[in-house]
Design a protein around this motif. Structure first.
Motif, short mmCIF file in Angstrom:
data_model
loop_
_atom_site.label_atom_id
_atom_site.label_comp_id
_atom_site.label_asym_id
_atom_site.label_seq_id
_atom_site.Cartn_x
_atom_site.Cartn_y
_atom_site.Cartn_z
N UNK A 297 -2.48 7.23 -6.47
CA UNK A 297 -3.51 8.26 -6.25
C UNK A 297 -4.21 8.08 -4.92
N UNK A 298 -4.58 6.84 -4.61
CA UNK A 298 -5.30 6.58 -3.36
C UNK A 298 -4.47 6.93 -2.14
N UNK A 299 -3.20 6.58 -2.16
CA UNK A 299 -2.37 6.87 -0.99
C UNK A 299 -2.27 8.38 -0.76
N UNK A 300 -2.27 9.14 -1.84
CA UNK A 300 -2.22 10.60 -1.70
C UNK A 300 -3.57 11.16 -1.25
N UNK A 301 -4.67 10.59 -1.75
CA UNK A 301 -6.01 11.08 -1.40
C UNK A 301 -6.43 10.65 0.01
N UNK A 302 -6.02 9.46 0.42
CA UNK A 302 -6.43 8.94 1.73
C UNK A 302 -5.52 9.45 2.84
N UNK A 303 -4.20 9.42 2.60
CA UNK A 303 -3.23 9.72 3.67
C UNK A 303 -2.40 10.98 3.44
N UNK A 304 -2.55 11.63 2.27
CA UNK A 304 -1.65 12.73 1.89
C UNK A 304 -0.19 12.28 1.93
N UNK A 305 0.04 11.05 1.48
CA UNK A 305 1.38 10.46 1.54
C UNK A 305 1.82 10.06 0.14
N UNK A 306 3.02 10.47 -0.23
CA UNK A 306 3.57 10.13 -1.54
C UNK A 306 4.70 9.12 -1.36
N UNK A 307 4.44 7.86 -1.74
CA UNK A 307 5.44 6.81 -1.59
C UNK A 307 6.29 6.64 -2.85
N UNK A 308 5.96 7.41 -3.91
CA UNK A 308 6.67 7.27 -5.21
C UNK A 308 6.63 5.83 -5.69
N UNK A 309 5.49 5.16 -5.42
CA UNK A 309 5.42 3.72 -5.70
C UNK A 309 5.46 3.39 -7.19
N UNK A 310 5.20 4.37 -8.05
CA UNK A 310 5.28 4.10 -9.49
C UNK A 310 6.72 4.14 -9.99
N UNK A 311 7.61 4.70 -9.16
CA UNK A 311 9.00 4.86 -9.59
C UNK A 311 9.97 3.96 -8.84
N UNK A 312 9.56 3.51 -7.65
CA UNK A 312 10.43 2.64 -6.86
C UNK A 312 9.56 1.75 -5.98
N UNK A 313 10.08 0.61 -5.51
CA UNK A 313 9.27 -0.30 -4.69
C UNK A 313 8.79 0.35 -3.39
N UNK A 314 7.58 0.00 -2.98
CA UNK A 314 7.01 0.48 -1.73
C UNK A 314 6.51 -0.73 -0.94
N UNK A 315 6.97 -0.87 0.29
CA UNK A 315 6.54 -2.01 1.12
C UNK A 315 5.04 -2.01 1.34
N UNK A 316 4.48 -0.83 1.60
CA UNK A 316 3.05 -0.73 1.87
C UNK A 316 2.23 -1.14 0.64
N UNK A 317 2.59 -0.62 -0.51
CA UNK A 317 1.87 -0.95 -1.75
C UNK A 317 2.02 -2.43 -2.08
N UNK A 318 3.23 -2.97 -1.90
CA UNK A 318 3.46 -4.40 -2.16
C UNK A 318 2.59 -5.25 -1.23
N UNK A 319 2.42 -4.80 0.02
CA UNK A 319 1.60 -5.56 0.97
C UNK A 319 0.14 -5.58 0.55
N UNK A 320 -0.39 -4.46 0.06
CA UNK A 320 -1.78 -4.42 -0.39
C UNK A 320 -1.99 -5.33 -1.58
N UNK A 321 -1.07 -5.29 -2.54
CA UNK A 321 -1.17 -6.17 -3.71
C UNK A 321 -1.09 -7.65 -3.29
N UNK A 322 -0.22 -7.94 -2.31
CA UNK A 322 -0.09 -9.31 -1.85
C UNK A 322 -1.35 -9.78 -1.13
N UNK A 323 -1.93 -8.92 -0.28
CA UNK A 323 -3.16 -9.29 0.44
C UNK A 323 -4.30 -9.59 -0.53
#
Length: 471
Positions: A202-228
């Protein structure tokens, strides 16, 4: 050659040497600073005498290790608050006092203080600076005040209302996964894992208007935020790694730097692309195009923001605020939702009552989608109420909160530095909770979770609950 009398040091007069003069100046400077620090320390101790403290575990380490980030540590903390209901101090080593203020009357002056006289703690927040920059979370003074004024329009109701559709869509994706996993009756799921991905989506869509489909497949950006987030929390408990030089020599420090670069590169790319769009379209055409899509995202608002003097935010400022919103907005909301579902699973009578309210609200609406909800007042809570360990939502009924201090329960803080995103967070949480109760029955797992305080309150090994689709 001139002579320098050193009789006050018990030495014979000698020829004045530049190195000797430099040594004396350096020693005098050091002595002055030591004396000033010593005076400030003892003056601070004198001022803090009014706060009680539990017995120290050790003369050097103070109270370190008394409240660990475990279930047992949480129980110790609960007991400390019961023993010292006004507030108490603990020592993090021989010279570092830490105050915990517990009562609404005691915290009022701190909460209401301006950003200029109540700076944020750099001890912990400094770990976040390489990632989040000088955004609202970390900035202070005039810069914080200027950015707060410029960012406030980004959280206006008219900006937030279109986000409701995004919240609905992200929850639908999560629920579709749950339906598949529970196709044979029920599924045992880690709420933190699923809900954190959903809030980041939701945040990625609200902040950047970007859909990474991170709930359905791995996303490097989302993985990096979780790791940080995980690395910052881990570093907090390793005292030697508080020193930057040592930390960045470790594998964790190198992972932190790589993840920072990835997150910054993503945010910078979005900002630059949007900057290129603005000159070609012009501001008016840009806003008209956005009006047709009904969503003005966070980056758009930051790019268009101006202060009273007409000055805009720099690209570095925009990146800091966007990264801060992504960080602050995912774990906090996910934690709140996970623990609400846990308590409703443990208390099925309240879960059923909530479900009936949602069904009544949506009974004539197809498809089942949550629209903008009525304004909601954050209900206060009182630390002095009875039966603290009992889950009782009726504590928050209007009749039961009249006599309570508005500062007794402050999940979004209060005063001039309260959470700027609280309306966004509450809207998202209500959408997720309502649709979840409409579609699933939530049941407790066989193992009782053990609380684990990190950046937010988590559970050791995850917070596992069973979900059953409702027919």
């Amino acid at each position: 050659m001139s002579q320098l009398s050193l009789s006050w040091l018990g030495l014979w007069p000698v020829a004045a040497s530049p190195w000797l003069l430099l040594l004396l100046v350096g020693a005098s400077w050091l002595l002055a600073h030591v004396l000033a620090w010593t005076y400030a320390f003892y003056d601070n101790c004198r001022r803090l005498r009014c706060f009680p403290q539990p017995p120290r575990r050790n003369w050097f380490w103070g109270h370190q290790g008394m409240v660990n980030p475990t279930e047992e540590g949480m129980r110790v903390l609960t007991q400390l608050v019961a023993t010292y209901p006004q507030g108490f101090k603990v020592w993090m080593g021989p010279i570092s006092p830490l105050l915990s203020l517990c009562h609404p009357d005691i915290i009022r002056s701190v909460i209401n203080a301006s950003a200029a006289i109540a700076p944020k703690d750099k001890f912990f927040y400094s770990f976040l600076e390489p990632w989040l920059g000088d955004g609202l979370l970390l900035s202070a003074g005039d810069k914080w005040s200027r950015h707060r004024r410029m960012l406030t329009p980004a959280f206006h109701f008219n900006i937030l209302k279109p986000y409701m559709k995004i919240f609905n869509e992200s929850v639908n994706i999560m629920h579709a996964k749950w339906q598949l996993l529970a196709s044979e009756g029920s599924a045992c799921l880690d709420m933190f894992e699923h809900i954190s991905l959903m809030t980041l989506d939701s945040l990625q869509k609200c902040v950047f208007s970007f859909d990474s489909h991170c709930q359905e497949k791995p996303s490097e950006y989302i993985a990096a935020i979780l790791e940080l987030s995980a690395l910052v929390s881990k570093r907090h408990h390793e005292i030697l790694l508080h020193i930057d030089f040592l930390y960045y020599l470790t594998p964790d420090g190198q992972r932190f730097r790589r993840a920072c670069r990835l997150v910054h590169d993503f945010t910078d790319a979005v900002i630059q692309e949007r900057r290129r769009t603005l000159p070609s379209q012009g501001v008016d055409d840009f806003l008209q195009a956005k009006a047709k899509s009904k969503t003005l995202d966070f980056i758009d608002v930051l790019l268009l923001s101006k202060d009273e003097d007409g000055k805009k935010l720099s690209d570095e400022d925009i990146r800091a605020e966007a990264d801060t919103f992504m960080f602050e907005g995912h774990d906090t909301t996910a934690s709140g939702l996970s623990w609400v579902l846990y308590h409703l699973a443990k208390h099925p009578e309240y879960q059923e009552r909530c479900r009936q309210e949602v069904q009544e609200l949506l009974k004539d609406r197809e498809p089942k989608e949550i629209e903008w909800l009525a304004d909601w007042e954050t209900p206060p809570n009182n630390p002095s109420w009875s039966h603290l360990q009992v889950y009782d939502p009726f504590r928050f009924d209007p009749e039961n909160i009249k006599e309570r201090s508005p500062l007794a329960f402050i999940p979004f803080s209060a005063g001039p530095r309260n959470c700027i995103g609280q309306t966004f967070a509450m809207a998202e949480m209500k959408v997720v909770l309502a649709l979840t109760l409409l579609r699933f029955r939530v049941l407790p797992d066989h193992t009782e979770p053990r609380r684990k305080p990190e950046l937010v309150l988590r559970a050791e090994g995850g917070l596992w609950l069973r979900v059953e689709p409702l027919s």
